[in-house]
Scaffold this motif. Structure first.
Motif, PDB file in Angstrom:
ATOM      1  N   TYR A   1       0.681  -0.995   0.176  1.00  0.00           N
ATOM      2  CA  TYR A   1      -0.045  -0.028   0.106  1.00  0.00           C
ATOM      3  C   TYR A   1       0.950   1.186   0.111  1.00  0.00           C
ATOM      4  N   ARG A   2       1.991   1.012   0.472  1.00  0.00           N
ATOM      5  CA  ARG A   2       2.920   2.407   0.537  1.00  0.00           C
ATOM      6  C   ARG A   2       3.362   2.634  -1.059  1.00  0.00           C
ATOM      7  N   ASN A   3       3.832   1.470  -1.818  1.00  0.00           N
ATOM      8  CA  ASN A   3       4.267   1.490  -3.205  1.00  0.00           C
ATOM      9  C   ASN A   3       2.809   1.990  -3.970  1.00  0.00           C
ATOM     10  N   MET A   4       1.703   1.293  -3.526  1.00  0.00           N
ATOM     11  CA  MET A   4       0.652   1.976  -4.465  1.00  0.00           C
ATOM     12  C   MET A   4       0.084   3.511  -4.341  1.00  0.00           C
ATOM     13  N   ALA A   5       0.484   4.160  -2.879  1.00  0.00           N
ATOM     14  CA  ALA A   5       0.248   5.417  -2.770  1.00  0.00           C
ATOM     15  C   ALA A   5       1.442   6.328  -3.611  1.00  0.00           C
ATOM     16  N   LEU A   6       2.622   5.665  -3.520  1.00  0.00           N
ATOM     17  CA  LEU A   6       3.977   6.454  -4.025  1.00  0.00           C
ATOM     18  C   LEU A   6       3.647   6.328  -5.628  1.00  0.00           C
ATOM     19  N   GLY A   7       3.117   5.299  -6.204  1.00  0.00           N
ATOM     20  CA  GLY A   7       2.859   5.070  -7.728  1.00  0.00           C
ATOM     21  C   GLY A   7       2.024   6.231  -8.184  1.00  0.00           C
ATOM     22  N   ALA A   8       0.824   6.089  -7.328  1.00  0.00           N
ATOM     23  CA  ALA A   8      -0.284   7.111  -7.908  1.00  0.00           C
ATOM     24  C   ALA A   8       0.247   8.409  -7.795  1.00  0.00           C
ATOM     25  N   SER A   9       0.935   8.876  -6.626  1.00  0.00           N
ATOM     26  CA  SER A   9       1.434  10.392  -6.577  1.00  0.00           C
ATOM     27  C   SER A   9       2.476  10.630  -7.522  1.00  0.00           C
ATOM     28  N   SER A  10       3.381   9.532  -7.776  1.00  0.00           N
ATOM     29  CA  SER A  10       4.330   9.822  -8.862  1.00  0.00           C
ATOM     30  C   SER A  10       3.588  10.099 -10.362  1.00  0.00           C
ATOM     31  N   PHE A  11       2.687   9.122 -10.529  1.00  0.00           N
ATOM     32  CA  PHE A  11       2.085   9.259 -11.826  1.00  0.00           C
ATOM     33  C   PHE A  11       1.328  10.607 -12.086  1.00  0.00           C
ATOM     34  N   TYR A  12       0.445  11.015 -10.952  1.00  0.00           N
ATOM     35  CA  TYR A  12      -0.076  12.350 -11.010  1.00  0.00           C
ATOM     36  C   TYR A  12       0.804  13.550 -11.231  1.00  0.00           C
ATOM     37  N   GLY A  13       1.856  13.341 -10.488  1.00  0.00           N
ATOM     38  CA  GLY A  13       2.993  14.630 -10.658  1.00  0.00           C
ATOM     39  C   GLY A  13       3.496  14.545 -11.825  1.00  0.00           C
ATOM     40  N   ILE A  14       3.919  13.476 -12.331  1.00  0.00           N
ATOM     41  CA  ILE A  14       4.689  13.840 -13.541  1.00  0.00           C
ATOM     42  C   ILE A  14       3.791  14.063 -14.817  1.00  0.00           C
ATOM     43  N   VAL A  15       2.517  13.478 -14.820  1.00  0.00           N
ATOM     44  CA  VAL A  15       1.614  13.741 -16.105  1.00  0.00           C
ATOM     45  C   VAL A  15       1.213  15.057 -15.662  1.00  0.00           C
ATOM     46  N   THR A  16       0.795  15.698 -14.582  1.00  0.00           N
ATOM     47  CA  THR A  16       0.375  17.109 -14.203  1.00  0.00           C
ATOM     48  C   THR A  16       1.494  17.807 -14.797  1.00  0.00           C
ATOM     49  N   ALA A  17       2.835  17.672 -14.314  1.00  0.00           N
ATOM     50  CA  ALA A  17       3.951  18.610 -14.625  1.00  0.00           C
ATOM     51  C   ALA A  17       4.173  18.594 -16.238  1.00  0.00           C
ATOM     52  N   LEU A  18       3.977  17.577 -16.905  1.00  0.00           N
ATOM     53  CA  LEU A  18       4.388  17.664 -18.425  1.00  0.00           C
ATOM     54  C   LEU A  18       3.099  18.076 -19.125  1.00  0.00           C
ATOM     55  N   LEU A  19       1.890  17.927 -18.729  1.00  0.00           N
ATOM     56  CA  LEU A  19       0.696  18.265 -19.695  1.00  0.00           C
ATOM     57  C   LEU A  19      -0.091  19.270 -19.194  1.00  0.00           C
ATOM     58  N   TYR A  20      -0.240  19.655 -17.787  1.00  0.00           N
ATOM     59  CA  TYR A  20      -1.027  20.638 -17.255  1.00  0.00           C
ATOM     60  C   TYR A  20      -0.508  21.563 -16.389  1.00  0.00           C
TER      61      TYR A  20
ATOM     62  N   PHE B   1      -3.834  22.032  -3.155  1.00  0.00           N
ATOM     63  CA  PHE B   1      -4.513  21.827  -1.753  1.00  0.00           C
ATOM     64  C   PHE B   1      -5.147  20.418  -1.774  1.00  0.00           C
ATOM     65  N   LEU B   2      -5.721  19.910  -2.834  1.00  0.00           N
ATOM     66  CA  LEU B   2      -6.260  18.465  -2.912  1.00  0.00           C
ATOM     67  C   LEU B   2      -5.130  17.516  -2.977  1.00  0.00           C
ATOM     68  N   ASN B   3      -4.247  17.963  -3.884  1.00  0.00           N
ATOM     69  CA  ASN B   3      -3.078  17.268  -3.994  1.00  0.00           C
ATOM     70  C   ASN B   3      -2.412  16.985  -2.445  1.00  0.00           C
ATOM     71  N   LEU B   4      -2.308  17.980  -1.848  1.00  0.00           N
ATOM     72  CA  LEU B   4      -1.454  17.782  -0.488  1.00  0.00           C
ATOM     73  C   LEU B   4      -2.338  17.117   0.330  1.00  0.00           C
ATOM     74  N   LEU B   5      -3.658  17.180   0.200  1.00  0.00           N
ATOM     75  CA  LEU B   5      -4.545  16.446   1.178  1.00  0.00           C
ATOM     76  C   LEU B   5      -4.664  14.992   0.714  1.00  0.00           C
ATOM     77  N   VAL B   6      -4.743  14.764  -0.275  1.00  0.00           N
ATOM     78  CA  VAL B   6      -4.343  13.170  -0.712  1.00  0.00           C
ATOM     79  C   VAL B   6      -3.132  12.943  -0.169  1.00  0.00           C
ATOM     80  N   MET B   7      -2.263  13.610  -0.218  1.00  0.00           N
ATOM     81  CA  MET B   7      -0.541  13.004   0.197  1.00  0.00           C
ATOM     82  C   MET B   7      -0.801  13.038   1.680  1.00  0.00           C
ATOM     83  N   ALA B   8      -1.493  13.874   2.675  1.00  0.00           N
ATOM     84  CA  ALA B   8      -1.434  13.530   3.919  1.00  0.00           C
ATOM     85  C   ALA B   8      -2.401  12.474   4.370  1.00  0.00           C
ATOM     86  N   ILE B   9      -3.290  12.002   3.357  1.00  0.00           N
ATOM     87  CA  ILE B   9      -4.086  10.794   3.599  1.00  0.00           C
ATOM     88  C   ILE B   9      -3.114   9.658   3.468  1.00  0.00           C
ATOM     89  N   TYR B  10      -2.407   9.575   2.457  1.00  0.00           N
ATOM     90  CA  TYR B  10      -1.426   8.538   2.273  1.00  0.00           C
ATOM     91  C   TYR B  10      -0.510   8.497   3.424  1.00  0.00           C
TER      92      TYR B  10
END
Length: 175
Positions: A28-47, A57-66
């Motif tokens: 579950y740690r790896n799942m959280a890291l994978g989802a965060s990495s995917f979101y961060g990379i795609v958002t940084a490249l495309l959006y 704020f929502l991104n930090l909220l989800v990371m705090a949940i993780y």
């Protein structure tokens, strides 16, 4: 389908629980890291141009949940050893059906799905509203509902005797 087993259901040993808890926490740690990495990379490249403070704020909220879920899983599955380095208690079984670990794992799964889907549309952040809804449902079904709707205690033999004694006293006073 094999016939159901007779007698007591088999239980896990302490070492097996310890190994499975470690694997579960890592997964579950790896799942959280994978989802965060995917979101961060795609958002940084495309959006990159459309990142707003609300999205941050929502991104930090989800990371705090993780982080919170990871710490909870580590805490409740923490093993206890004796002075001789022998395993005394493997901690709470995270893979036990209906246990606390199951609810924490559900939170990580929902947060990861939300994080990955938020790449497609920001409306997927609304899936996080399922967390307080689920928490209220668990609170209602396990604590509040049974407490509000429990039946009144049945009259016991002693209550019956007290009632009859009171009736006799009332008859005496009415005469």
């Amino acid at each position: 389908m094999p016939p159901p087993q007779k007698g007591k259901a088999p239980t896990k040993g302490a070492k097996q629980i310890l190994v499975e808890n470690t694997a579960t926490v890592n997964f579950y740690r790896n799942m959280a890291l994978g989802a965060s990495s995917f979101y961060g990379i795609v958002t940084a490249l495309l959006y990159y141009d459309s990142i707003s403070p609300w999205i941050l704020f929502l991104n930090l909220l989800v990371m705090a949940i993780y982080v919170g879920c990871y710490q909870i899983m580590r805490y409740i599955s923490r093993p206890r050893y004796s002075d001789n380095s022998l395993l005394v208690d493997p901690g709470l079984d995270l893979n036990m059906e209906g246990g606390m670990g199951e609810h924490v794992k559900d939170i990580v799964i929902l947060s990861s799905i939300t994080h990955v889907l938020a790449v497609v549309s920001n409306y997927f952040w609304l899936l996080l509203l399922l967390l307080p809804i689920r928490a209220f449902w668990l609170l209602w079904s396990n604590i509040l509902g049974p407490w509000f709707f429990q039946e009144a205690p049945q009259d016991t033999e002693q209550d019956e005797k007290k009632r009859k004694k009171l009736e006799r006293k009332m008859k005496r006073y009415q005469q």
